[in-house]
Design an enzyme around this catalytic site. Structure first.
Site, short mmCIF file in Angstrom:
data_model
loop_
_atom_site.label_atom_id
_atom_site.label_comp_id
_atom_site.label_asym_id
_atom_site.label_seq_id
_atom_site.Cartn_x
_atom_site.Cartn_y
_atom_site.Cartn_z
N TRP A 187 -10.50 21.73 21.11
CA TRP A 187 -9.64 20.57 20.93
C TRP A 187 -8.53 20.64 21.97
O TRP A 187 -7.80 21.64 22.05
CB TRP A 187 -9.02 20.50 19.53
CG TRP A 187 -8.00 19.40 19.46
CD1 TRP A 187 -8.24 18.05 19.53
CD2 TRP A 187 -6.58 19.54 19.36
NE1 TRP A 187 -7.05 17.34 19.47
CE2 TRP A 187 -6.02 18.24 19.38
CE3 TRP A 187 -5.72 20.64 19.27
CZ2 TRP A 187 -4.65 18.01 19.30
CZ3 TRP A 187 -4.35 20.41 19.18
CH2 TRP A 187 -3.83 19.11 19.20
N GLU A 228 -14.00 18.28 20.39
CA GLU A 228 -13.37 17.52 19.32
C GLU A 228 -12.51 16.38 19.87
O GLU A 228 -11.63 16.60 20.69
CB GLU A 228 -12.49 18.46 18.48
CG GLU A 228 -11.76 17.80 17.34
CD GLU A 228 -10.93 18.78 16.53
OE1 GLU A 228 -10.21 18.33 15.61
OE2 GLU A 228 -11.00 20.00 16.80
N LYS A 230 -9.95 12.79 19.48
CA LYS A 230 -8.78 12.37 18.72
C LYS A 230 -8.34 10.99 19.17
O LYS A 230 -8.50 10.64 20.35
CB LYS A 230 -7.62 13.37 18.91
CG LYS A 230 -6.49 13.19 17.92
CD LYS A 230 -5.56 14.38 17.90
CE LYS A 230 -4.55 14.28 16.75
NZ LYS A 230 -3.68 15.46 16.65
N ASP A 261 -13.20 15.17 13.18
CA ASP A 261 -12.09 15.53 12.30
C ASP A 261 -11.72 14.31 11.45
O ASP A 261 -11.53 13.21 11.99
CB ASP A 261 -10.90 15.99 13.13
CG ASP A 261 -9.75 16.53 12.29
OD1 ASP A 261 -9.22 15.77 11.46
OD2 ASP A 261 -9.38 17.70 12.47
N HIS A 264 -8.71 12.21 12.70
CA HIS A 264 -8.58 11.91 14.12
C HIS A 264 -8.99 10.50 14.51
O HIS A 264 -9.18 10.22 15.70
CB HIS A 264 -9.38 12.92 14.94
CG HIS A 264 -8.69 14.23 15.10
ND1 HIS A 264 -9.02 15.15 16.08
CD2 HIS A 264 -7.66 14.79 14.40
CE1 HIS A 264 -8.25 16.20 15.97
NE2 HIS A 264 -7.41 16.01 14.96
N HIS A 288 -14.34 18.86 10.74
CA HIS A 288 -13.06 19.37 10.29
C HIS A 288 -12.63 18.50 9.12
O HIS A 288 -12.14 17.39 9.30
CB HIS A 288 -12.03 19.33 11.42
CG HIS A 288 -12.07 20.54 12.30
ND1 HIS A 288 -11.13 20.80 13.27
CD2 HIS A 288 -12.94 21.58 12.34
CE1 HIS A 288 -11.42 21.94 13.87
NE2 HIS A 288 -12.51 22.43 13.32
N ASP A 296 -2.70 11.31 11.28
CA ASP A 296 -3.39 12.60 11.28
C ASP A 296 -2.44 13.70 10.81
O ASP A 296 -1.96 14.52 11.59
CB ASP A 296 -3.91 12.90 12.69
CG ASP A 296 -4.57 14.27 12.78
OD1 ASP A 296 -5.17 14.70 11.78
OD2 ASP A 296 -4.47 14.91 13.85
N ASP A 298 -3.04 16.00 8.32
CA ASP A 298 -3.71 17.23 7.88
C ASP A 298 -3.23 17.71 6.52
O ASP A 298 -2.81 18.86 6.37
CB ASP A 298 -3.55 18.33 8.93
CG ASP A 298 -4.37 18.07 10.18
OD1 ASP A 298 -5.57 17.80 10.03
OD2 ASP A 298 -3.82 18.11 11.29
N ASP A 328 -9.45 21.86 8.12
CA ASP A 328 -8.32 21.81 9.04
C ASP A 328 -7.16 21.09 8.38
O ASP A 328 -7.05 19.87 8.44
CB ASP A 328 -8.73 21.09 10.34
CG ASP A 328 -7.61 21.11 11.37
OD1 ASP A 328 -6.56 21.72 11.11
OD2 ASP A 328 -7.79 20.51 12.45
#
Length: 427
Positions: A187, A228, A230, A261, A264, A288, A296, A298, A328
Site C-alpha cells: 500500500w 492495494e 485507495k 480494503d 478505500h 482488508h 476510511d 478503519d 485492518d
C-alpha cells in the site's frame, strides 16, 4: 465450561433446523476451521512500530484515542497477541508491517533484512501460526511530502524501491520458514491534497517503480505480491496515484494479487460487489476487512450488512481458495485486545453465517427465475439458529463462549496492561 450441556443441546437442535433446509452443519464447521484470518499487528500499538526514531504517524494515517496499555516493545506486542489469539476460535495468521522489526540501533528502511524479523519468525513457529507482511511507505522523513514510489526525485524513488525489494525477500524467507506463502501487500499513500495538473506522470512513475521492485522472480510458494488501491486519504483528498483503476490494471497485467480494503472506496461502494468481477481477471484477492464510518477511518469490524455480504460473496462464488482474508483497523479509544477480539470474532462469525446458507438452493431458485422464493428464503435465513452453532464452535476450540471473553480481557488488563502506564519501556 459450565454450560457445556446447554450448548450441546442447543447445537443439536440447530443441526436439525439446518438439516431441514439442506445444510450440513458439520461440513460448514470443518470449512470454517480451515480458514485462517490474517490478524493485523498494528492494532496493538497504534501503528507506532519499533524503529524508535521519534517519527510520528503520518502519510495519510491517523489513530485516535489514548487508552492505556499500548504495547511498546515487540515482546509486549507478542504477549498481547497471544492473549487475543486465546480468545479467538481457530488457528489464524499474523499480518506484520516492516516498521515492526527488532532493530539494534537505527536501521533505515532500505537496509532492513531477514535478521530484523527473525524474532517474529521464531515466535510464529512456536505459536504454530503463519506470517504475512507489508512494506511501510509512511511515517518516514522521505514520505513527508506525500510521495514515495511516485516521487519526482529519482533518489527518493530509489530509496523506496530498495525498501520494497528488501521487504519481498523478507516475506519470502518468512514463507519458506512457515511452509506456505507469505502475502506481501504493497500500500503506497502517494497523492496530492489538491487537484494536480498532471495525473498521468505520477502513475507512470509508480508503475515503473513497482516493476523494478517485482523484477526479481521469487518462489510463489514462499511469497505472493499484493497491491492495494485507495480512493483518498488525509493529505491526498483530491488525488491518489494508486487508484482502484490503476491497481486493477496493474494486477491484471502483472498477474499480482489485488487487495481490496473495505474503507478505500467511495462510501456508496462496497467491496462485496467487486469480488466476483475482479476474480474474473486477477489470480487471487487479498481483503482488508475494516469498517469505514463516512471515510476510511478503519473502525473495529462489527456485524454489518457489508461484512456479511463480503463473506456471502466468497462462499457463494466458491472463492475461499482464491481469497485471503485479512483485517485492518486501529482503535486506540478502547482496550486494544478487545478490539482485536471483537473484530476477528465478528469476521469469523460472518463467514460461518455464509457457510450455513443453503447456497445451492438459493442459486437454483435464481436460475429458475423464482425471485420470490429467493428473497423469502434469504430473509428466513436471518432467523436461523446461527448463535447455537457459533457457541458450540467456540467451545470446541477452547475459547470463551459469548461475553465470557471480556472477563479474560479485563483480568489481563488488570494484571498486565495497567502496569505499562507506570514506567515507559526502555528503547
Amino acid at each position: 465450561m459450565g454450560h457445556s450441556s446447554a450448548i450441546e443441546a442447543a447445537f443439536r437442535l440447530a443441526i436439525e433446523r439446518y438439516q431441514s433446509i439442506g445444510v450440513d452443519v458439520q461440513s460448514a464447521l470443518e470449512t470454517l476451521a480451515s480458514v485462517a484470518i490474517s490478524v493485523h499487528c498494528w492494532q496493538g500499538d497504534d501503528v507506532a512500530g519499533f524503529e524508535n526514531t521519534g517519527e510520528t504517524l503520518g502519510s495519510g494515517l491517523a489513530v485516535t484515542g489514548n487508552y492505556p496499555g499500548r504495547a511498546r516493545t515487540a515482546d509486549e506486542l507478542r504477549e498481547d497477541l497471544e492473549q487475543a489469539y486465546s480468545l479467538i476460535p481457530g488457528k489464524h495468521r499474523l499480518n506484520l508491517h516492516a516498521l515492526y522489526g527488532e532493530f539494534d540501533g537505527y536501521v533505515d528502511r532500505d537496509q532492513i533484512g531477514v535478521e530484523h524479523f527473525q524474532g517474529w519468525i521464531d515466535w510464529a513457529a512456536s505459536q504454530s501460526l503463519s506470517l504475512d507482511f507489508n512494506p511501510s511507505y509512511f511515517s518516514h522523513p522521505k514520505a513527508n511530502d506525500g510521495l514515495t514510489l511516485a516521487h519526482p526525485d529519482s533518489g527518493i524513488r530509489e530509496f523506496w524501491i530498495d525498501h520494497g525489494s528488501a521487504c519481498r525477500h523478507i516475506a519470502s524467507a518468512m514463507g519458506k520458514s512457515q511452509g506456505n506463502p507469505c502475502i506481501n501487500n504493497f500500500w503506497v499513500p502517494d497523492g496530492y491534497k489538491d487537484s494536480p495538473a498532471d495525473r498521468g506522470l505520477p502513475r507512470r512513475r509508480l508503475a515503473d517503480s513497482l516493476d523494478k521492485i517485482f523484477a526479481d522472480q521469487l518462489d510463489p510458494t514462499h511469497t505472493l505480491d499484493a497491491v492495494e488501491c485507495k480512493l483518498f486519504g488525509i493529505g491526498s483528498e483530491s488525488y491518489v496515484v494508486g487508484s482502484h483503476e490503476f491497481y486493477l490494471g496493474y494486477a491484471i497485467s502483472r498477474e499480482k494479487v489485488l487487495c481490496l480494503d473495505a474503507g478505500h472506496f467511495h462510501p456508496t461502494e462496497q467491496i462485496s460487489d467487486k469480488i466476483s468481477s475482479t476474480l474474473m481477471y486477477v489470480p487471487e484477492l487479498l481483503l482488508h476487512v475494516s469498517r469505514g464510518v463516512r471515510w476510511d477511518s478503519d473502525h473495529v469490524v462489527t456485524m454489518t450488512d457489508e461484512l456479511q455480504a463480503i463473506m456471502q460473496e466468497i462462499v457463494r462464488g466458491n472463492h475461499l481458495n482464491r481469497v485471503h482474508i485479512g483485517l485492518d483497523f486501529f482503535d486506540a479509544s478502547i482496550n486494544r485486545i478487545a478490539a482485536w477480539t471483537i473484530g476477528t470474532r465478528n469476521t469469523i462469525k460472518a463467514l460461518l453465517m455464509a457457510l450455513l446458507e443453503p447456497t445451492a438452493e438459493l442459486q437454483r431458485l435464481e436460475a429458475e427465475g423464482d425471485f420470490t422464493a429467493r428473497l423469502a428464503f434469504m430473509e428466513e435465513q436471518k432467523s436461523m439458529p446461527f448463535g447455537a452453532v457459533w457457541d458450540y464452535y467456540c467451545e470446541t476450540k477452547s475459547v470463551p463462549v459469548g461475553r465470557a471473553w471480556l472477563d479474560e480481557v479485563r483480568r489481563y488488563e488488570s494484571s498486565v496492561l495497567s502496569h505499562r502506564t507506570q514506567v515507559e519501556a526502555s528503547v
